[in-house]
Scaffold this active site. Structure first.
Site, PDB file in Angstrom:
ATOM      1  CG  ASP A   1    -146.140   5.325  50.971  1.00  9.98           C
ATOM      2  OD1 ASP A   1    -145.758   5.442  50.034  1.00  9.98           O
ATOM      3  OD2 ASP A   1    -147.347   5.929  51.587  1.00  9.98           O
TER       4      ASP A   1
ATOM      5  CG  HIS B   1    -144.098   7.196  46.828  1.00  9.47           C
ATOM      6  ND1 HIS B   1    -145.147   7.575  47.092  1.00  9.47           N
ATOM      7  CD2 HIS B   1    -143.909   6.590  45.418  1.00  9.47           C
ATOM      8  CE1 HIS B   1    -145.939   7.565  45.886  1.00  9.47           C
ATOM      9  NE2 HIS B   1    -145.258   6.857  45.183  1.00  9.47           N
TER      10      HIS B   1
END
Length: 272
Positions: free
Chosen positions: A161, A246
């Site tokens: 992330d 992500h």
């Protein structure tokens, strides 16, 4: 070899110093210890591949959607498979020339951390973080809507992330437990401060506005998302459409394996 301008070299030096500062753990940020395990030989600390990428590891702190340090996070370090770390290094080189740096919020995630997320999601009485991380979503829908799952690609080691930070970077101020919560999709000047560029929502925002290409996100916010997306996709990363932050490197070295060694330097140093 990539040649950087004098200004960029200065920014890189500042990034290295800032990254080292952000990596220093505090007593309140250390997660609980669990059974020891070793990482496979081809897992590395991102800092050994690229020390200029900022690391703000959220799950070792209480500033996350669970509201407490997450199981399995013992040190604020990013661990990835070597191919994923090398690909991020290439992305960073491209972004530095454009006046940006990458910043990671989470990298490899042990299965015990995912189990912690699941236990939290099943406890419908715990709504302490709703005001920031899922203000418009009923907690009973977190599994059905895909925000929480029993397995995570992060546990395979090639998912991270991350976001972009405009240079020169300044540290994000520490979260103060108990401070008033602001919705993650509020205007940037209102939500919790982050040295990231404006992506339209904060990190880990359980809301459709966090979908990478949500049509309501326009202007500078959309341009920032697309810069991150295009830079990473050119190097083999694939975005999860529901989360602008992500990304997974494809093909993955471990596409079907979910690891559970702790996030710590010891998990890497104990290997033979």
């Amino acid at each position: 070899m990539t040649r950087l301008s004098g200004a960029t070299r200065g920014a890189v030096a500042l990034l290295v110093a800032l990254a080292a500062l952000l990596a220093v753990p505090t007593t309140s940020a250390i997660a609980r210890a669990h059974t020891d395990a070793e990482a496979p030989a081809d897992f590395v600390a991102l800092r050994t591949v690229d020390p200029t990428i900022l690391q703000e590891m959220r799950y070792i702190t209480p500033h996350n959607f669970v509201g407490e340090p997450i199981d399995g996070y013992r040190q604020p370090i990013c661990i990835l498979t070597r191919p994923a770390a090398r690909a991020l290094h290439k992305a960073q080189a491209k972004l530095l020339r454009q006046g940006y740096t990458l910043k990671v919020y989470d990298c490899y995630r042990p299965q015990r951390a995912v189990n912690h997320f699941v236990r939290w999601a099943e406890d419908l009485n715990d709504q302490s973080t709703k005001g920031e991380f899922y203000p418009d979503v009923d907690k009973t829908r977190l599994f059905e809507d895909g925000y929480i799952a029993e397995k995570s690609g992060h546990s395979r080691g090639s998912t991270m992330d991350l976001t972009l930070v405009k240079l020169p970077a300044t540290p994000t101020r520490p979260y103060v437990p108990g401070e008033p919560l602001v919705p993650c999709h509020a205007p940037r000047q209102q939500r919790f401060p982050d040295n990231s560029v404006d992506m339209g929502t904060g990190f880990d925002c359980f809301d459709t506005l966090a979908h990478t290409l949500d049509p309501r996100i326009q202007g500078e916010q959309r341009a920032n998302r697309l810069l991150l997306k295009s830079t990473l996709e050119d190097l083999g990363f694939v975005n999860l459409a529901e989360e602008w932050w992500h990304y997974t490197l494809k093909p993955e070295p471990y596409p079907d394996t979910y690891f559970d060694f702790p996030v710590s330097a010891e998990s890497l140093s104990r290997r033979r």
